[in-house]
Scaffold this motif. Structure first.
Motif, short mmCIF file in Angstrom:
data_model
loop_
_atom_site.label_atom_id
_atom_site.label_comp_id
_atom_site.label_asym_id
_atom_site.label_seq_id
_atom_site.Cartn_x
_atom_site.Cartn_y
_atom_site.Cartn_z
N SER A 1 40.45 74.40 39.05
CA SER A 1 41.17 73.28 38.46
C SER A 1 42.38 73.81 37.69
O SER A 1 42.46 74.99 37.37
N THR A 2 43.31 72.93 37.41
CA THR A 2 44.48 73.31 36.63
C THR A 2 44.09 73.53 35.18
O THR A 2 43.37 72.72 34.60
N HIS A 3 44.55 74.63 34.61
CA HIS A 3 44.34 74.81 33.18
C HIS A 3 45.58 75.42 32.53
O HIS A 3 46.30 76.20 33.13
N ARG B 1 44.71 86.42 43.07
CA ARG B 1 45.08 85.97 44.41
C ARG B 1 44.68 84.51 44.57
O ARG B 1 43.77 84.03 43.90
N ASP B 2 45.35 83.84 45.51
CA ASP B 2 45.05 82.44 45.82
C ASP B 2 45.09 81.56 44.57
O ASP B 2 44.17 80.77 44.31
N GLU B 3 46.16 81.72 43.81
CA GLU B 3 46.37 80.97 42.58
C GLU B 3 47.87 80.68 42.46
O GLU B 3 48.69 81.42 43.00
N ALA B 4 48.22 79.62 41.76
CA ALA B 4 49.62 79.32 41.48
C ALA B 4 49.85 79.38 39.99
O ALA B 4 48.97 79.05 39.19
N LEU C 1 47.95 77.63 35.20
CA LEU C 1 47.41 78.25 36.40
C LEU C 1 46.68 77.16 37.17
O LEU C 1 45.95 76.36 36.57
N THR C 2 46.88 77.13 38.49
CA THR C 2 46.33 76.03 39.28
C THR C 2 46.14 76.45 40.72
O THR C 2 46.36 77.62 41.08
N GLU C 3 45.73 75.51 41.55
CA GLU C 3 45.56 75.76 42.99
C GLU C 3 46.91 76.13 43.61
O GLU C 3 47.93 75.54 43.27
N PRO C 4 46.93 77.08 44.55
CA PRO C 4 48.18 77.41 45.23
C PRO C 4 48.57 76.33 46.23
O PRO C 4 47.75 75.46 46.57
N ASP C 5 49.80 76.37 46.68
CA ASP C 5 50.26 75.45 47.72
C ASP C 5 49.35 75.57 48.94
O ASP C 5 48.95 76.67 49.32
N GLY C 6 49.06 74.44 49.57
CA GLY C 6 48.21 74.43 50.76
C GLY C 6 48.91 74.99 51.98
O GLY C 6 48.28 75.45 52.93
#
Length: 194
Positions: free
Chosen positions: A2-4, A59-62, A186-191
Protein backbone atom coordinates in the motif's frame (compact mmCIF):
# COMPACT_ATOMS: atom_id res chain seq x y z
CA UNK A 1 2.11 -2.95 -1.01
CA UNK A 2 0.00 0.00 0.00
CA UNK A 3 1.02 3.63 -0.33
CA UNK A 4 2.73 5.04 2.72
CA UNK A 5 4.23 8.40 3.49
CA UNK A 6 7.95 8.40 4.32
CA UNK A 7 8.69 10.51 7.43
CA UNK A 8 11.19 13.30 6.74
CA UNK A 9 13.28 11.97 9.64
CA UNK A 10 13.65 8.59 7.89
CA UNK A 11 16.13 9.80 5.26
CA UNK A 12 19.79 10.78 5.47
CA UNK A 13 21.22 13.82 3.64
CA UNK A 14 23.92 13.26 1.00
CA UNK A 15 25.00 16.85 1.73
CA UNK A 16 23.18 18.83 4.43
CA UNK A 17 21.36 21.91 3.08
CA UNK A 18 21.80 25.41 4.46
CA UNK A 19 18.59 24.89 6.40
CA UNK A 20 15.78 22.35 6.66
CA UNK A 21 12.75 22.39 8.92
CA UNK A 22 9.51 20.50 9.15
CA UNK A 23 6.44 22.71 9.25
CA UNK A 24 2.89 21.38 9.21
CA UNK A 25 3.95 18.05 7.71
CA UNK A 26 5.96 19.72 4.93
CA UNK A 27 9.74 20.00 4.71
CA UNK A 28 11.22 23.40 3.84
CA UNK A 29 14.74 23.08 2.45
CA UNK A 30 17.06 25.98 1.65
CA UNK A 31 19.85 25.01 -0.73
CA UNK A 32 23.45 26.13 -0.43
CA UNK A 33 24.79 28.30 -3.22
CA UNK A 34 26.93 26.20 -5.56
CA UNK A 35 25.22 22.88 -4.76
CA UNK A 36 24.72 20.54 -7.73
CA UNK A 37 24.97 16.98 -9.07
CA UNK A 38 26.89 16.50 -12.33
CA UNK A 39 29.80 14.45 -13.69
CA UNK A 40 32.15 15.70 -16.40
CA UNK A 41 30.15 15.80 -19.66
CA UNK A 42 30.55 19.04 -21.62
CA UNK A 43 31.35 21.21 -18.57
CA UNK A 44 34.33 19.10 -17.46
CA UNK A 45 33.61 19.40 -13.73
CA UNK A 46 32.30 17.02 -11.07
CA UNK A 47 29.73 18.26 -8.54
CA UNK A 48 28.57 15.84 -5.86
CA UNK A 49 27.10 18.14 -3.22
CA UNK A 50 23.38 18.04 -3.97
CA UNK A 51 20.93 18.08 -1.05
CA UNK A 52 19.25 14.68 -1.34
CA UNK A 53 17.31 13.07 1.50
CA UNK A 54 17.67 9.36 0.73
CA UNK A 55 16.48 6.03 2.08
CA UNK A 56 16.85 2.46 0.83
CA UNK A 57 14.59 1.73 -2.11
CA UNK A 58 13.27 -1.76 -2.84
CA UNK A 59 12.70 -3.45 -6.19
CA UNK A 60 9.17 -3.35 -7.59
CA UNK A 61 8.36 -0.14 -5.75
CA UNK A 62 7.69 3.47 -6.78
CA UNK A 63 8.89 6.62 -5.05
CA UNK A 64 6.91 9.87 -5.35
CA UNK A 65 7.84 13.38 -4.28
CA UNK A 66 5.64 16.49 -4.44
CA UNK A 67 7.03 20.02 -4.13
CA UNK A 68 6.65 23.69 -4.93
CA UNK A 69 9.49 26.16 -5.41
CA UNK A 70 10.02 29.69 -6.65
CA UNK A 71 12.62 29.02 -9.34
CA UNK A 72 14.34 32.23 -10.42
CA UNK A 73 18.00 31.61 -11.21
CA UNK A 74 19.82 29.50 -13.77
CA UNK A 75 19.86 25.80 -12.76
CA UNK A 76 17.63 26.10 -9.64
CA UNK A 77 16.25 22.55 -9.38
CA UNK A 78 14.24 20.06 -7.32
CA UNK A 79 12.83 16.55 -7.69
CA UNK A 80 13.89 12.97 -6.99
CA UNK A 81 17.41 11.56 -6.80
CA UNK A 82 18.03 7.81 -7.24
CA UNK A 83 21.56 6.84 -6.20
CA UNK A 84 23.67 3.70 -6.34
CA UNK A 85 27.02 5.51 -5.89
CA UNK A 86 28.74 8.83 -6.62
CA UNK A 87 29.30 7.62 -10.21
CA UNK A 88 25.92 5.95 -10.80
CA UNK A 89 22.75 7.95 -10.17
CA UNK A 90 19.67 9.55 -11.75
CA UNK A 91 18.08 12.88 -10.90
CA UNK A 92 14.74 13.94 -12.30
CA UNK A 93 12.63 16.99 -11.73
CA UNK A 94 12.18 20.60 -12.70
CA UNK A 95 15.22 22.75 -13.41
CA UNK A 96 15.18 26.46 -14.27
CA UNK A 97 17.28 26.88 -17.41
CA UNK A 98 17.47 29.56 -20.09
CA UNK A 99 14.71 31.60 -18.46
CA UNK A 100 12.06 28.88 -18.01
CA UNK A 101 11.29 25.80 -15.94
CA UNK A 102 12.35 22.61 -17.72
CA UNK A 103 11.15 19.09 -16.98
CA UNK A 104 13.93 16.58 -17.38
CA UNK A 105 16.37 14.00 -16.14
CA UNK A 106 20.10 13.49 -15.77
CA UNK A 107 21.30 9.89 -16.01
CA UNK A 108 24.84 9.33 -14.79
CA UNK A 109 26.82 6.15 -15.39
CA UNK A 110 30.38 7.42 -14.96
CA UNK A 111 29.45 10.57 -16.93
CA UNK A 112 26.24 12.58 -16.92
CA UNK A 113 23.77 13.21 -19.73
CA UNK A 114 20.86 15.68 -19.70
CA UNK A 115 17.45 15.83 -21.31
CA UNK A 116 14.88 18.60 -20.83
CA UNK A 117 11.61 19.92 -22.20
CA UNK A 118 10.25 23.40 -21.37
CA UNK A 119 7.23 23.58 -19.04
CA UNK A 120 6.72 27.34 -18.52
CA UNK A 121 3.14 26.73 -17.39
CA UNK A 122 4.50 24.76 -14.38
CA UNK A 123 6.09 27.84 -12.78
CA UNK A 124 5.08 28.21 -9.10
CA UNK A 125 2.74 25.17 -9.19
CA UNK A 126 2.86 21.88 -7.27
CA UNK A 127 4.91 19.28 -9.12
CA UNK A 128 4.79 15.54 -8.43
CA UNK A 129 7.58 13.27 -9.68
CA UNK A 130 7.20 9.49 -9.71
CA UNK A 131 9.93 6.91 -10.38
CA UNK A 132 8.92 3.25 -10.64
CA UNK A 133 11.48 0.46 -10.35
CA UNK A 134 10.18 -2.25 -12.69
CA UNK A 135 12.27 -5.23 -13.80
CA UNK A 136 15.46 -3.80 -15.39
CA UNK A 137 14.17 -0.22 -15.68
CA UNK A 138 13.27 3.00 -13.96
CA UNK A 139 10.10 4.58 -15.38
CA UNK A 140 9.99 8.33 -14.71
CA UNK A 141 6.71 10.26 -14.81
CA UNK A 142 5.73 13.78 -13.74
CA UNK A 143 2.62 15.88 -13.35
CA UNK A 144 1.59 19.31 -12.14
CA UNK A 145 -1.30 19.82 -9.71
CA UNK A 146 -3.99 17.23 -10.56
CA UNK A 147 -3.11 16.85 -14.25
CA UNK A 148 -2.47 13.41 -15.75
CA UNK A 149 1.15 12.24 -15.38
CA UNK A 150 3.39 12.36 -18.44
CA UNK A 151 6.24 10.04 -19.31
CA UNK A 152 9.63 11.72 -18.87
CA UNK A 153 12.08 8.88 -19.46
CA UNK A 154 12.80 5.15 -19.27
CA UNK A 155 16.22 4.38 -17.79
CA UNK A 156 18.00 0.98 -17.78
CA UNK A 157 18.89 -0.13 -14.25
CA UNK A 158 20.46 -3.36 -12.99
CA UNK A 159 17.70 -5.28 -11.25
CA UNK A 160 20.00 -6.38 -8.41
CA UNK A 161 21.70 -3.02 -7.79
CA UNK A 162 21.08 -1.64 -4.27
CA UNK A 163 19.54 1.82 -4.63
CA UNK A 164 18.52 4.72 -2.45
CA UNK A 165 15.96 7.36 -3.44
CA UNK A 166 14.27 10.49 -2.16
CA UNK A 167 13.72 14.23 -2.62
CA UNK A 168 16.56 16.50 -3.66
CA UNK A 169 17.28 20.13 -4.54
CA UNK A 170 20.26 22.18 -5.74
CA UNK A 171 21.09 25.82 -6.36
CA UNK A 172 24.26 26.03 -8.45
CA UNK A 173 24.25 29.79 -9.14
CA UNK A 174 22.69 31.58 -6.16
CA UNK A 175 21.75 31.50 -2.50
CA UNK A 176 18.19 31.67 -1.26
CA UNK A 177 16.39 28.86 -3.11
CA UNK A 178 13.88 27.31 -0.71
CA UNK A 179 11.92 24.26 -1.82
CA UNK A 180 8.72 23.25 -0.05
CA UNK A 181 8.45 19.46 -0.17
CA UNK A 182 4.82 18.46 0.45
CA UNK A 183 5.08 14.66 0.47
CA UNK A 184 7.47 11.74 0.05
CA UNK A 185 5.71 8.43 -0.63
CA UNK A 186 6.53 4.81 -1.41
CA UNK A 187 3.88 2.93 -3.35
CA UNK A 188 3.10 0.33 -6.01
CA UNK A 189 5.16 0.74 -9.21
CA UNK A 190 3.58 1.50 -12.56
CA UNK A 191 1.83 -1.54 -14.01
CA UNK A 192 3.33 -0.91 -17.44
CA UNK A 193 4.92 1.64 -19.68
CA UNK A 194 1.88 2.38 -21.86
Amino acid sequence: MSTHRVPWTHGKWTTPPMESQEEGGRLLVTAREGSDAWRETYYGFVHDDEHALLTDWARDEAVEVSFTARFEAQFDQAGILVRASDRHWVKTGVEFSDGAPQLGAVVTDGRSDWSVAPVPEWLDREVTLRVSRVRDSLIIRARVDDDAPRLVRVVPMDVDLPLQAGPYCCSPTRSGLTVEFHEWRLTEPDGGLH
